[in-house]
Write a protein that holds these residues in place. Structure first.
Motif, PDB file in Angstrom:
ATOM      1  N   LYS A 144     -44.339 -22.122 -14.452  1.00 19.50           N
ATOM      2  CA  LYS A 144     -43.635 -21.035 -13.763  1.00 19.50           C
ATOM      3  C   LYS A 144     -42.488 -21.520 -12.889  1.00 19.50           C
ATOM      4  O   LYS A 144     -41.532 -20.800 -12.686  1.00 19.50           O
ATOM      5  N   LEU A 145     -42.594 -22.729 -12.346  1.00 15.84           N
ATOM      6  CA  LEU A 145     -41.514 -23.213 -11.488  1.00 15.84           C
ATOM      7  C   LEU A 145     -40.208 -23.318 -12.284  1.00 15.84           C
ATOM      8  O   LEU A 145     -39.130 -22.960 -11.810  1.00 15.84           O
ATOM      9  N   TYR A 146     -40.324 -23.789 -13.534  1.00 15.19           N
ATOM     10  CA  TYR A 146     -39.136 -23.888 -14.385  1.00 15.19           C
ATOM     11  C   TYR A 146     -38.570 -22.493 -14.668  1.00 15.19           C
ATOM     12  O   TYR A 146     -37.366 -22.306 -14.739  1.00 15.19           O
ATOM     13  N   SER A 147     -39.504 -21.523 -14.836  1.00 15.56           N
ATOM     14  CA  SER A 147     -39.045 -20.145 -15.083  1.00 15.56           C
ATOM     15  C   SER A 147     -38.305 -19.617 -13.869  1.00 15.56           C
ATOM     16  O   SER A 147     -37.259 -18.968 -13.996  1.00 15.56           O
ATOM     17  N   LEU A 148     -38.861 -19.901 -12.685  1.00 16.10           N
ATOM     18  CA  LEU A 148     -38.213 -19.427 -11.457  1.00 16.10           C
ATOM     19  C   LEU A 148     -36.821 -20.045 -11.328  1.00 16.10           C
ATOM     20  O   LEU A 148     -35.845 -19.345 -11.042  1.00 16.10           O
ATOM     21  N   ASN A 149     -36.739 -21.344 -11.579  1.00 19.50           N
ATOM     22  CA  ASN A 149     -35.432 -22.013 -11.534  1.00 19.50           C
ATOM     23  C   ASN A 149     -34.454 -21.368 -12.510  1.00 19.50           C
ATOM     24  O   ASN A 149     -33.308 -21.082 -12.168  1.00 19.50           O
ATOM     25  N   ALA A 150     -34.929 -21.159 -13.751  1.00 26.38           N
ATOM     26  CA  ALA A 150     -34.037 -20.622 -14.796  1.00 26.38           C
ATOM     27  C   ALA A 150     -33.575 -19.215 -14.429  1.00 26.38           C
ATOM     28  O   ALA A 150     -32.396 -18.883 -14.579  1.00 26.38           O
ATOM     29  N   ALA A 151     -34.500 -18.393 -13.933  1.00 33.68           N
ATOM     30  CA  ALA A 151     -34.138 -17.012 -13.603  1.00 33.68           C
ATOM     31  C   ALA A 151     -33.096 -16.999 -12.479  1.00 33.68           C
ATOM     32  O   ALA A 151     -32.110 -16.262 -12.543  1.00 33.68           O
ATOM     33  N   ARG A 152     -33.305 -17.838 -11.465  1.00 34.66           N
ATOM     34  CA  ARG A 152     -32.347 -17.881 -10.352  1.00 34.66           C
ATOM     35  C   ARG A 152     -30.990 -18.387 -10.812  1.00 34.66           C
ATOM     36  O   ARG A 152     -29.953 -17.871 -10.418  1.00 34.66           O
ATOM     37  N   SER A 153     -31.016 -19.428 -11.631  1.00 28.66           N
ATOM     38  CA  SER A 153     -29.769 -20.016 -12.099  1.00 28.66           C
ATOM     39  C   SER A 153     -28.994 -19.014 -12.972  1.00 28.66           C
ATOM     40  O   SER A 153     -27.786 -18.826 -12.799  1.00 28.66           O
ATOM     41  N   MET A 154     -29.727 -18.348 -13.872  1.00 24.64           N
ATOM     42  CA  MET A 154     -29.093 -17.402 -14.793  1.00 24.64           C
ATOM     43  C   MET A 154     -28.403 -16.271 -14.043  1.00 24.64           C
ATOM     44  O   MET A 154     -27.264 -15.917 -14.325  1.00 24.64           O
ATOM     45  N   ILE A 155     -29.147 -15.722 -13.082  1.00 24.60           N
ATOM     46  CA  ILE A 155     -28.608 -14.570 -12.360  1.00 24.60           C
ATOM     47  C   ILE A 155     -27.357 -14.960 -11.557  1.00 24.60           C
ATOM     48  O   ILE A 155     -26.405 -14.186 -11.450  1.00 24.60           O
ATOM     49  N   THR A 156     -27.331 -16.202 -11.064  1.00 27.82           N
ATOM     50  CA  THR A 156     -26.157 -16.642 -10.311  1.00 27.82           C
ATOM     51  C   THR A 156     -25.011 -16.943 -11.277  1.00 27.82           C
ATOM     52  O   THR A 156     -23.866 -16.564 -11.044  1.00 27.82           O
ATOM     53  N   LEU A 157     -25.333 -17.620 -12.378  1.00 28.80           N
ATOM     54  CA  LEU A 157     -24.289 -17.928 -13.373  1.00 28.80           C
ATOM     55  C   LEU A 157     -23.589 -16.658 -13.847  1.00 28.80           C
ATOM     56  O   LEU A 157     -22.367 -16.627 -13.982  1.00 28.80           O
ATOM     57  N   LEU A 158     -24.390 -15.616 -14.093  1.00 32.53           N
ATOM     58  CA  LEU A 158     -23.807 -14.389 -14.642  1.00 32.53           C
ATOM     59  C   LEU A 158     -22.796 -13.726 -13.699  1.00 32.53           C
ATOM     60  O   LEU A 158     -21.976 -12.927 -14.132  1.00 32.53           O
ATOM     61  N   LYS A 159     -22.852 -14.100 -12.426  1.00 28.33           N
ATOM     62  CA  LYS A 159     -21.860 -13.561 -11.490  1.00 28.33           C
ATOM     63  C   LYS A 159     -20.491 -14.202 -11.707  1.00 28.33           C
ATOM     64  O   LYS A 159     -19.471 -13.652 -11.350  1.00 28.33           O
ATOM     65  N   TYR A 160     -20.483 -15.417 -12.249  1.00 28.07           N
ATOM     66  CA  TYR A 160     -19.224 -16.172 -12.274  1.00 28.07           C
ATOM     67  C   TYR A 160     -18.698 -16.534 -13.662  1.00 28.07           C
ATOM     68  O   TYR A 160     -17.522 -16.838 -13.798  1.00 28.07           O
ATOM     69  N   VAL A 161     -19.549 -16.573 -14.664  1.00 28.23           N
ATOM     70  CA  VAL A 161     -19.048 -17.032 -15.970  1.00 28.23           C
ATOM     71  C   VAL A 161     -18.480 -15.873 -16.789  1.00 28.23           C
ATOM     72  O   VAL A 161     -18.833 -14.710 -16.571  1.00 28.23           O
ATOM     73  N   ASP A 162     -17.609 -16.227 -17.729  1.00 27.48           N
ATOM     74  CA  ASP A 162     -17.101 -15.222 -18.658  1.00 27.48           C
ATOM     75  C   ASP A 162     -18.092 -14.988 -19.780  1.00 27.48           C
ATOM     76  O   ASP A 162     -18.045 -13.972 -20.458  1.00 27.48           O
ATOM     77  N   ASN A 163     -18.964 -15.941 -19.990  1.00 26.67           N
ATOM     78  CA  ASN A 163     -20.075 -15.735 -20.920  1.00 26.67           C
ATOM     79  C   ASN A 163     -21.130 -16.808 -20.741  1.00 26.67           C
ATOM     80  O   ASN A 163     -20.805 -17.952 -20.428  1.00 26.67           O
ATOM     81  N   LEU A 164     -22.366 -16.388 -20.942  1.00 26.29           N
ATOM     82  CA  LEU A 164     -23.480 -17.331 -20.855  1.00 26.29           C
ATOM     83  C   LEU A 164     -24.147 -17.393 -22.238  1.00 26.29           C
ATOM     84  O   LEU A 164     -24.739 -16.415 -22.695  1.00 26.29           O
ATOM     85  N   ILE A 165     -23.978 -18.543 -22.885  1.00 25.93           N
ATOM     86  CA  ILE A 165     -24.581 -18.727 -24.212  1.00 25.93           C
ATOM     87  C   ILE A 165     -25.960 -19.338 -23.973  1.00 25.93           C
ATOM     88  O   ILE A 165     -26.077 -20.419 -23.383  1.00 25.93           O
ATOM     89  N   LEU A 166     -26.999 -18.642 -24.407  1.00 24.70           N
ATOM     90  CA  LEU A 166     -28.351 -19.149 -24.129  1.00 24.70           C
ATOM     91  C   LEU A 166     -28.948 -19.876 -25.323  1.00 24.70           C
ATOM     92  O   LEU A 166     -28.706 -19.518 -26.482  1.00 24.70           O
ATOM     93  N   VAL A 167     -29.740 -20.896 -24.999  1.00 22.42           N
ATOM     94  CA  VAL A 167     -30.501 -21.627 -26.019  1.00 22.42           C
ATOM     95  C   VAL A 167     -31.930 -21.667 -25.507  1.00 22.42           C
ATOM     96  O   VAL A 167     -32.169 -22.030 -24.356  1.00 22.42           O
ATOM     97  N   ASP A 168     -32.881 -21.255 -26.344  1.00 14.28           N
ATOM     98  CA  ASP A 168     -34.264 -21.184 -25.890  1.00 14.28           C
ATOM     99  C   ASP A 168     -35.078 -22.365 -26.425  1.00 14.28           C
ATOM    100  O   ASP A 168     -35.419 -22.400 -27.606  1.00 14.28           O
ATOM    101  N   ASN A 169     -35.389 -23.313 -25.546  1.00 12.07           N
ATOM    102  CA  ASN A 169     -36.184 -24.474 -25.968  1.00 12.07           C
ATOM    103  C   ASN A 169     -37.518 -24.057 -26.586  1.00 12.07           C
ATOM    104  O   ASN A 169     -38.004 -24.697 -27.514  1.00 12.07           O
ATOM    105  N   GLY A 170     -38.101 -22.988 -26.056  1.00 15.77           N
ATOM    106  CA  GLY A 170     -39.420 -22.527 -26.556  1.00 15.77           C
ATOM    107  C   GLY A 170     -39.336 -22.101 -28.014  1.00 15.77           C
ATOM    108  O   GLY A 170     -40.158 -22.480 -28.849  1.00 15.77           O
ATOM    109  N   ALA A 171     -38.306 -21.320 -28.322  1.00 14.10           N
ATOM    110  CA  ALA A 171     -38.169 -20.812 -29.691  1.00 14.10           C
ATOM    111  C   ALA A 171     -37.770 -21.925 -30.654  1.00 14.10           C
ATOM    112  O   ALA A 171     -37.972 -21.829 -31.863  1.00 14.10           O
ATOM    113  N   TRP A 172     -37.186 -22.988 -30.118  1.00 18.84           N
ATOM    114  CA  TRP A 172     -36.629 -24.033 -30.963  1.00 18.84           C
ATOM    115  C   TRP A 172     -37.514 -25.243 -31.142  1.00 18.84           C
ATOM    116  O   TRP A 172     -37.166 -26.169 -31.868  1.00 18.84           O
TER     117      TRP A 172
END
Ligand code: GDP
Length: 389
Positions: A144-172
């Motif tokens: 869960k700590l990794y999830s918390l980090n990812a969720a916080r990072s994603m939400i902040t990135l989305l404020k500033y990037v023109d696009n966020l291309i995601l890659v899911d380690n779990g699915a891959w």
């Protein structure tokens, strides 16, 4: 498409390292600028293809080259402290030839997860070029700590990037392999996609003619809007052509020739379909995509305008919006035909929802644990003793 590509943290730098190697091996001749940034000295030393002068160690006063662990708040802090160093390194390398910034980072860790949003914020404020991030989502088993980090990072990135291309380690993660064992292969898959994307708008090899050219501005138009994107990819071997035996009629195509062409266009269309419906960088509902981009690369005799147009029409039916751009990139440097499909600004991404839920749970658990620890520690000293000061 010339990138100023920045690998932030361990995962980001490793992927960038592979990208650099790949571009060198292919002799692509596209001049990308690159930088690897980390707070852990050993991770930077482990890179093999990025020049030493393009590696930056940050946070020396705070963490002394030992990294930030999985503390992405500390990751953001060290990036902020050394932002001037990072920005002048970018400035020194120059941005006048650059079409877009590309920040690559693992979102579940510390340095990249915390640092990428800080850098994205500065770049978006200082430069007119779009800022994209490639964000690697942690696999569920990382906790869960990794999830918390990812969720916080994603939400902040989305404020500033023109696009966020995601890659899911779990699915891959590859069948029968551990996550760590899968990294090398996942990284290759990411780099394959980035390599094709980088071909858009770049000069074609001498003697080749692209039938439908996709310019870098079309890639930028596809990605605009600040949403999340997923990228699909599929390949097939380019079989040697059997066309030579056709009879020669000056005015009409022979029946064999027509059927050969039909076959070729079906192959391209089905390759694109496979790319869009197969393994996406992050699994998502294709029907929720706002825009799409198709790029097909391979030996020129295997590319087919009709096939690409067919695929384009099909994609227009699949996605929520109507904007689908498509083009080809003829090259003799491969024995494969590869199709790349960008699904831009997708909104239905189950893994992101799941991460969000895990992140909320993690935050509550951390808060509860802290409260209980405080209470229990105080209980240890329930006799009335005054502190020293
Ligand atoms: P940082 O150095 O503190 O930024 O941390 P990392 O870059 O190691 O980020 C940790 C996250 O990235 C975890 O979710 C890992 O699963 C993932 N990760 C680490 N190395 C790799 C890699 O080489 N490839 C991929 N795809 N993911 C990685």
């Amino acid at each position: 498409m010339r990138f100023f590509a920045i690998g932030f943290g361990q995962a980001g730098s490793k992927i960038l390292d592979l990208f650099v190697d790949n571009e060198k091996q292919r002799g692509a001749g596209i001049k990308h600028n690159v930088l690897a940034i980390n707070s852990a000295r050993t991770d930077l030393l482990g890179l093999r293809h990025i020049d030493h002068k393009d590696r930056i160690l940050i946070g020396q006063t705070l963490v002394k080259g030992h990294g930030v662990g999985t503390d992405n708040k500390l990751g953001a802090k060290v990036a902020q402290e050394d932002i001037e160093t990072i920005l002048s390194a970018i400035d020194e390398r120059g941005t006048h030839d650059v079409d877009a910034f590309l920040i690559i980072a693992g979102l579940g860790g510390g340095t990249g997860s915390g640092g990428a949003p800080v850098l994205a914020r500065y770049l978006s404020e200082m430069y007119a070029e779009p800022v994209y991030a490639v964000g690697i989502l942690p696999a569920p088993e990382e906790g869960k700590l990794y999830s918390l980090n990812a969720a916080r990072s994603m939400i902040t990135l989305l404020k500033y990037v023109d696009n966020l291309i995601l890659v899911d380690n779990g699915a891959w993660k590859f069948e029968g392999a551990s996550l760590k064992e899968s990294f090398a292969r996942i990284n290759e898959e990411i780099v394959r996609r980035l390599t094709i994307l980088a071909r858009a708008g770049e000069p074609i090899e001498e003697g080749m003619v692209g039938e439908m050219v996709v310019d870098s501005s079309e890639v930028i138009n596809t990605f605009k809007g600040g949403g999340i994107s997923s990228i699909g990819y599929a390949t097939t071997t380019a079989e040697p052509e059997k066309k030579k035996k056709f009879g020669f009629s000056l005015f009409k195509k022979s029946r064999e020739e027509a059927s050969f062409e039909e076959d070729k266009s079906m192959k391209i269309a089905s390759l694109v379909r496979r790319a869009a419906l197969g393994r996406l960088s992050v699994p998502c509902n294709i029907r929720s995509a706002e825009r799409a981009l198709v790029l097909v690369a391979g030996p020129p005799e295997h590319l087919d305008r009709k096939g690409i147009e067919k695929a384009k029409l099909w994609l227009e039916d699949q996605i929520a919006g109507v904007e689908v751009r498509a083009g080809d990139y003829p090259t003799r440097k491969t024995k494969y035909v590869a199709a790349l499909v960008v699904l831009a600004n997708v909104t239905d991404i189950p893994r992101v929802k799941q991460l969000q839920k895990l992140a909320v749970e993690a935050r509550e658990e951390v808060e509860d644990a802290e409260k209980i620890r405080l209470e229990k520690t105080l209980e240890l000293f329930d006799e009335d003793i005054d502190p020293l000061f």
